[in-house]
Write a protein that holds these residues in place. Structure first.
Motif, PDB file in Angstrom:
ATOM      1  N   THR A 106      70.619  10.155  34.053  1.00  0.00           N
ATOM      2  CA  THR A 106      69.296  10.135  32.312  1.00  0.00           C
ATOM      3  C   THR A 106      69.004   9.031  32.770  1.00  0.00           C
ATOM      4  O   THR A 106      67.329   9.127  32.003  1.00  0.00           O
ATOM      5  N   VAL A 107      69.077   8.021  32.353  1.00  0.00           N
ATOM      6  CA  VAL A 107      68.138   6.690  32.674  1.00  0.00           C
ATOM      7  C   VAL A 107      67.350   6.835  33.305  1.00  0.00           C
ATOM      8  O   VAL A 107      65.935   7.234  33.272  1.00  0.00           O
ATOM      9  N   ALA A 108      67.154   7.120  34.616  1.00  0.00           N
ATOM     10  CA  ALA A 108      66.440   7.777  35.265  1.00  0.00           C
ATOM     11  C   ALA A 108      65.508   8.080  35.579  1.00  0.00           C
ATOM     12  O   ALA A 108      64.340   8.074  36.170  1.00  0.00           O
ATOM     13  N   VAL A 109      65.968   9.486  34.980  1.00  0.00           N
ATOM     14  CA  VAL A 109      65.453  10.402  34.738  1.00  0.00           C
ATOM     15  C   VAL A 109      64.291  10.622  33.483  1.00  0.00           C
ATOM     16  O   VAL A 109      62.883  10.240  33.502  1.00  0.00           O
ATOM     17  N   LEU A 110      64.821   9.425  32.149  1.00  0.00           N
ATOM     18  CA  LEU A 110      63.929   9.087  31.393  1.00  0.00           C
ATOM     19  C   LEU A 110      62.305   8.083  31.465  1.00  0.00           C
ATOM     20  O   LEU A 110      61.611   8.096  30.993  1.00  0.00           O
ATOM     21  N   SER A 111      63.526   7.030  32.840  1.00  0.00           N
ATOM     22  CA  SER A 111      62.109   6.347  32.286  1.00  0.00           C
ATOM     23  C   SER A 111      61.192   6.667  33.350  1.00  0.00           C
ATOM     24  O   SER A 111      60.488   6.387  33.531  1.00  0.00           O
ATOM     25  N   SER A 112      61.541   7.152  34.301  1.00  0.00           N
ATOM     26  CA  SER A 112      60.696   7.949  35.402  1.00  0.00           C
ATOM     27  C   SER A 112      59.203   8.839  34.314  1.00  0.00           C
ATOM     28  O   SER A 112      57.957   8.804  34.558  1.00  0.00           O
ATOM     29  N   VAL A 113      60.569   9.483  33.561  1.00  0.00           N
ATOM     30  CA  VAL A 113      59.221   9.881  32.732  1.00  0.00           C
ATOM     31  C   VAL A 113      58.136   9.752  31.965  1.00  0.00           C
ATOM     32  O   VAL A 113      56.727   9.514  32.328  1.00  0.00           O
ATOM     33  N   ILE A 114      58.613   8.345  31.150  1.00  0.00           N
ATOM     34  CA  ILE A 114      58.150   7.833  30.371  1.00  0.00           C
ATOM     35  C   ILE A 114      57.914   6.992  31.064  1.00  0.00           C
ATOM     36  O   ILE A 114      55.945   7.016  30.550  1.00  0.00           O
ATOM     37  N   GLY A 115      57.774   6.351  32.202  1.00  0.00           N
ATOM     38  CA  GLY A 115      57.040   5.392  32.579  1.00  0.00           C
ATOM     39  C   GLY A 115      55.708   6.379  33.547  1.00  0.00           C
ATOM     40  O   GLY A 115      55.040   5.652  34.056  1.00  0.00           O
ATOM     41  N   LEU A 116      55.810   7.126  33.953  1.00  0.00           N
ATOM     42  CA  LEU A 116      54.676   7.987  34.963  1.00  0.00           C
ATOM     43  C   LEU A 116      53.433   8.196  33.324  1.00  0.00           C
ATOM     44  O   LEU A 116      52.262   7.768  33.971  1.00  0.00           O
ATOM     45  N   VAL A 117      53.982   8.422  32.229  1.00  0.00           N
ATOM     46  CA  VAL A 117      52.673   9.312  31.187  1.00  0.00           C
ATOM     47  C   VAL A 117      52.201   7.469  31.355  1.00  0.00           C
ATOM     48  O   VAL A 117      51.117   7.585  30.899  1.00  0.00           O
ATOM     49  N   ILE A 118      53.346   6.542  30.851  1.00  0.00           N
ATOM     50  CA  ILE A 118      52.612   5.190  29.844  1.00  0.00           C
ATOM     51  C   ILE A 118      51.417   4.985  31.834  1.00  0.00           C
ATOM     52  O   ILE A 118      50.308   4.014  31.319  1.00  0.00           O
ATOM     53  N   ALA A 165      68.942   1.824  25.498  1.00  0.00           N
ATOM     54  CA  ALA A 165      68.330   0.975  25.374  1.00  0.00           C
ATOM     55  C   ALA A 165      67.643   0.294  27.118  1.00  0.00           C
ATOM     56  O   ALA A 165      66.624   0.150  27.644  1.00  0.00           O
ATOM     57  N   LEU A 166      68.536   1.141  27.938  1.00  0.00           N
ATOM     58  CA  LEU A 166      68.727   0.643  29.724  1.00  0.00           C
ATOM     59  C   LEU A 166      66.612   1.403  29.845  1.00  0.00           C
ATOM     60  O   LEU A 166      66.008   1.110  31.401  1.00  0.00           O
ATOM     61  N   THR A 167      66.702   2.535  29.164  1.00  0.00           N
ATOM     62  CA  THR A 167      65.342   3.752  29.596  1.00  0.00           C
ATOM     63  C   THR A 167      64.203   2.494  29.144  1.00  0.00           C
ATOM     64  O   THR A 167      63.252   1.999  29.572  1.00  0.00           O
ATOM     65  N   VAL A 168      64.828   1.543  27.899  1.00  0.00           N
ATOM     66  CA  VAL A 168      63.173   1.084  27.383  1.00  0.00           C
ATOM     67  C   VAL A 168      63.438  -0.255  28.205  1.00  0.00           C
ATOM     68  O   VAL A 168      62.190  -0.577  28.254  1.00  0.00           O
ATOM     69  N   VAL A 169      64.023  -0.993  29.195  1.00  0.00           N
ATOM     70  CA  VAL A 169      64.088  -1.746  30.055  1.00  0.00           C
ATOM     71  C   VAL A 169      63.664  -1.214  30.700  1.00  0.00           C
ATOM     72  O   VAL A 169      62.968  -2.324  31.241  1.00  0.00           O
ATOM     73  N   PHE A 170      64.442  -0.907  31.424  1.00  0.00           N
ATOM     74  CA  PHE A 170      63.706   0.365  32.522  1.00  0.00           C
ATOM     75  C   PHE A 170      62.043   1.072  33.050  1.00  0.00           C
ATOM     76  O   PHE A 170      61.678   0.999  33.928  1.00  0.00           O
ATOM     77  N   SER A 171      61.650   1.241  32.075  1.00  0.00           N
ATOM     78  CA  SER A 171      60.843   1.932  32.337  1.00  0.00           C
ATOM     79  C   SER A 171      59.331   1.629  32.683  1.00  0.00           C
ATOM     80  O   SER A 171      58.695   1.581  33.243  1.00  0.00           O
ATOM     81  N   PRO A 172      59.120  -0.038  32.491  1.00  0.00           N
ATOM     82  CA  PRO A 172      58.190  -0.669  32.624  1.00  0.00           C
ATOM     83  C   PRO A 172      58.069  -1.125  34.011  1.00  0.00           C
ATOM     84  O   PRO A 172      56.405  -0.857  34.629  1.00  0.00           O
ATOM     85  N   TYR A 173      58.667  -1.081  34.780  1.00  0.00           N
ATOM     86  CA  TYR A 173      58.901  -1.269  36.874  1.00  0.00           C
ATOM     87  C   TYR A 173      58.476   0.371  36.914  1.00  0.00           C
ATOM     88  O   TYR A 173      57.958   0.293  38.134  1.00  0.00           O
ATOM     89  N   PRO A 216      55.908   7.139  44.835  1.00  0.00           N
ATOM     90  CA  PRO A 216      56.551   5.991  44.617  1.00  0.00           C
ATOM     91  C   PRO A 216      57.610   5.734  43.787  1.00  0.00           C
ATOM     92  O   PRO A 216      57.865   5.351  43.655  1.00  0.00           O
ATOM     93  N   LEU A 217      57.200   6.972  42.942  1.00  0.00           N
ATOM     94  CA  LEU A 217      58.078   6.960  41.863  1.00  0.00           C
ATOM     95  C   LEU A 217      58.908   7.676  42.004  1.00  0.00           C
ATOM     96  O   LEU A 217      60.246   6.920  41.469  1.00  0.00           O
ATOM     97  N   PHE A 218      59.463   8.474  42.441  1.00  0.00           N
ATOM     98  CA  PHE A 218      60.632   9.005  43.134  1.00  0.00           C
ATOM     99  C   PHE A 218      61.807   7.704  44.074  1.00  0.00           C
ATOM    100  O   PHE A 218      63.116   7.775  43.769  1.00  0.00           O
ATOM    101  N   VAL A 219      61.098   7.077  45.229  1.00  0.00           N
ATOM    102  CA  VAL A 219      61.432   5.836  45.442  1.00  0.00           C
ATOM    103  C   VAL A 219      61.721   4.960  44.409  1.00  0.00           C
ATOM    104  O   VAL A 219      62.899   4.636  44.484  1.00  0.00           O
ATOM    105  N   GLN A 220      61.320   4.364  43.374  1.00  0.00           N
ATOM    106  CA  GLN A 220      61.444   3.826  42.344  1.00  0.00           C
ATOM    107  C   GLN A 220      62.830   4.161  41.294  1.00  0.00           C
ATOM    108  O   GLN A 220      63.276   3.986  41.310  1.00  0.00           O
ATOM    109  N   ALA A 221      62.201   5.490  41.251  1.00  0.00           N
ATOM    110  CA  ALA A 221      63.960   6.154  40.218  1.00  0.00           C
ATOM    111  C   ALA A 221      64.552   5.975  40.832  1.00  0.00           C
ATOM    112  O   ALA A 221      65.668   6.097  40.509  1.00  0.00           O
TER     113      ALA A 221
END
Lengths: 317, 319
Positions: A106-118, A165-173, A216-221
């Motif tokens: 869940t964290v990987a998917v959510l932070s990928s989506v949020i990080g992608l848009v940002i 919490a983890l989504t907030v932490v990992f989205s910036p990466y 690169p997003l996939f690898v990071q995820a």
């Protein structure tokens, strides 16, 4: 001469066509030729099977405490032994797998989506870039687990809050990675052409820039999946994660710490599951990076190049 | 020299927005907390007047921007507020718990460097061989084992089964160097393993990159001894990325210390964090996180500035 040129062109086109045809099967072949990816995905797949099918293999309730059966060593009745409350460890590790892998995914998917848009918007609009990237810098200058601990302390320990919490932490990466590859795409002529034709910016961003940032997003995820699992286990181990009595690998290890002198199985089984999950994901991520990024040279490529150069009579590489 | 000075000033100025954002994040963390801190401190039985009085004492009745401003002005004067539960300021609490954490992180870093740099060089020189692959395999394993599992396992093997080292606890440096070290060896190894794995990988890959350069070939052609090439020509040029990784992962080391300290019962910043969370001592949590973030940012600044010293080209590149 013209005839010759035309013939060559046709030849080239044919080659291109057949190359395209073969591309898909080539990709699959390369996928299967990469030992890291194959090993990583098989292990991960087995762990997922373990998490999903495990409950059918055992009739024990992971929450049922049987005081008379406290701290029993692994046996044919309790495959992984029992814990300090007399609960069956196998069924707890299985449920723990569901929790840990579920949180990680869940964290990987959510932070990928949020990080992608940002990341995409930051790369496209200069003003947003400054604001978003300063926020990311700020979030990234606080070590991940400490930031997660702070959020959990503020929000209170439960599964939803861990994911938040983890989504907030990992989205910036993710945002950083997406931004840096989107910045390159943004400068391409075809984007300029799209703009000149009057395409709407969301269309350019999501249909033309976004697809170029996917690998690169996939690898990071995949790395975030591993990091999220470790961090969740660490938080639960410290008592700031999944609340007891719900089993998670971190929780079981935390219980195991208090009985480490007598009950090795309480540390070894959940520990092995956790290491296996993280190891296989890291392998998968490393392999994916090699596969998707043509600039990374593997040993095979180097050997191939070396042989080619040797044949051409050049000195050793 | 002038270039370097300009670079230095620019780099320091660039910290201001980052620290501003960090301060806002850290400040807001307390304010997303459900429930009123004054009520938590006084317990359920407190009267409304008591709670109101305490809120005024703590400045919680002020508007949010005002509270933030007060906190930042305090932080600039090294005053991070006072603990809800201990008769001590946050700053002096942190200072009191600092030395075990510093010892632990420095020893971990040393352990990591002593293992990782020779291992990385070794693997790079034997690229593609079984030796190389086993070093890389071990480092991948090192990256995948969470430090708390490693802590538990080393504790089990060396403390409980072999009884070579004390299982847990801490002795300050003034009780003797060996006494101090023997408590820190197991925690330092379990904390430094991830670090060692990362540094091994980066050492190997940046050594390989430099080895491919033409000036290495010409050094070989000149007949320079292999040992001299590796340590003088290659390693010196490969050191920059290694330095970056050391800087970037130092924050991770401090954060990892939080977990390692709780396992081995070391009275450092980590234990202070966990105790503060259990007591819901928000000013303390806030202060610790702000402190660690600043330490992390400053370490990275130092690493960046060291770049310029090690490699003058960096200064020119960044103009």
């Amino acid at each position: 001469m013209e005839m010759e040129a035309a013939r060559r062109n046709i030849e080239l086109l044919n080659v291109q066509r057949s190359l395209k045809k073969n591309q898909r099967s080539l990709f699959i072949k390369r996928f299967l030729a990469n030992k890291q990816i194959v090993f990583g995905s098989i292990t991960l797949f087995l762990l997922v099977l373990f998490a999903l099918l495990g409950p059918m293999l055992t009739s024990y309730d992971p929450y049922a405490m049987v005081v008379t059966e406290r701290l029993q060593a692994p046996s044919s009745t309790h495959w992984f032994g029992t814990d300090n409350f007399g609960r069956d460890l196998f069924s707890r590790v299985v449920i723990g797998a569901q929790v840990s892998l579920g949180v990680g995914l869940t964290v990987a998917v959510l932070s990928s989506v949020i990080g992608l848009v940002i990341g995409l918007y930051a790369s496209y609009y200069r003003v947003l870039d400054h604001v978003f990237m300063r926020i990311c810098d700020g979030l990234m200058s606080i070590p991940a687990i400490l930031l997660a601990i702070a959020f959990m302390a503020a929000l209170g320990p439960n599964t939803t809050n861990i994911i938040v919490a983890l989504t907030v932490v990992f989205s910036p990466y993710v945002a950083r990675i997406v931004r840096s590859s989107a910045l390159v795409v943004r400068e391409q002529t075809y984007i300029e052409a799209m703009k000149a034709q009057g395409a709407k910016s969301w269309r350019i961003i999501f249909r033309h820039i976004a697809p170029n940032t996917i690998s690169p997003l996939f690898v990071q995820a995949s790395f975030i999946f591993a990091d999220a699992i470790i961090t969740e286990a660490g938080l639960s181990f410290l008592g700031a994660g999944i609340p007891t009595p719900d089993p998670s690998w971190g929780n079981i290890l935390s219980d195991g710490k208090s009985v480490i002198y007598t009950a090795w199985w309480m540390v070894v089984f959940p520990g092995a599951a956790l290491i296996l999950a993280v190891l296989s994901t890291n392998l998968l991520g490393d392999g994916l990076r090699d596969l998707l990024d043509p600039h990374v040279t593997s040993n095979k490529k180097i050997k191939y190049r070396k042989n080619k150069l040797l044949k051409m009579g050049k000195a050793k590489v | 020299m002038k270039d370097y000075l300009m670079y230095l000033i620019k780099r320091i100025l660039s910290l201001i927005p980052v620290l501003f954002v960090v301060s806002i994040i850290v400040f807001l963390i307390i304010h997303i907390t459900p429930g009123d801190p004054a009520t938590i401190m006084l317990g359920e039985d407190a009267t409304t007047e008591q709670i109101e009085e305490l809120r005024e004492d703590l400045g919680l009745n002020l508007p949010l921007p005002q509270q933030y401003l007060n906190w930042v002005i305090g932080a600039l004067q090294v005053d991070l507020g006072s603990s809800y539960f201990m008769d001590e300021s946050v700053t002096s609490s942190i200072m009191g718990h600092l030395s075990p954490t510093i010892s632990l992180t420095i020893i971990s870093q040393l352990v990591a460097l002593v293992i990782a740099i020779p291992a990385g060089i070794f693997a790079a020189r034997r690229r593609g061989t079984i030796a190389d692959q086993s070093v890389m395999g071990v480092s991948l394993l090192g990256m995948s084992v969470p430090n708390f599992i490693l802590g538990l396992l080393t504790m089990l093997v060396f403390g409980v089964i072999l009884r070579w080292l004390p299982v847990a606890g801490y002795a300050p440096l003034n009780t003797g160097l060996w006494n101090h070290l023997q408590y820190l060896i197991l925690p330092a190894v379990s904390l430094g393993t991830l670090q060692a794995a990362l540094i091994t990988r980066i050492t190997r890959s940046s050594m390989l990159e430099v080895l491919n350069n033409n000036y290495i070939k010409s050094a070989r052609a000149k007949g320079v001894k292999e040992r001299q090439i590796i340590y003088f020509h290659v390693f010196r040029n490969a050191f920059l990325p290694i330095l970056t990784v050391i800087g970037q992962t130092f924050g991770g080391l401090i954060a990892g210390a939080v977990i390692t300290e709780t396992i081995f019962n070391i009275p450092g910043i980590g234990q202070l964090t966990i105790n503060s969370i259990e007591r819901r001592d928000y000013p303390m949590i806030q202060g610790i996180i702000f402190f660690v973030a600043i330490a992390y940012v400053l370490i990275n600044l130092i690493v960046d500035l060291l770049y310029g010293v090690v490699n003058p080209r960096v200064r020119l590149d960044r103009k």
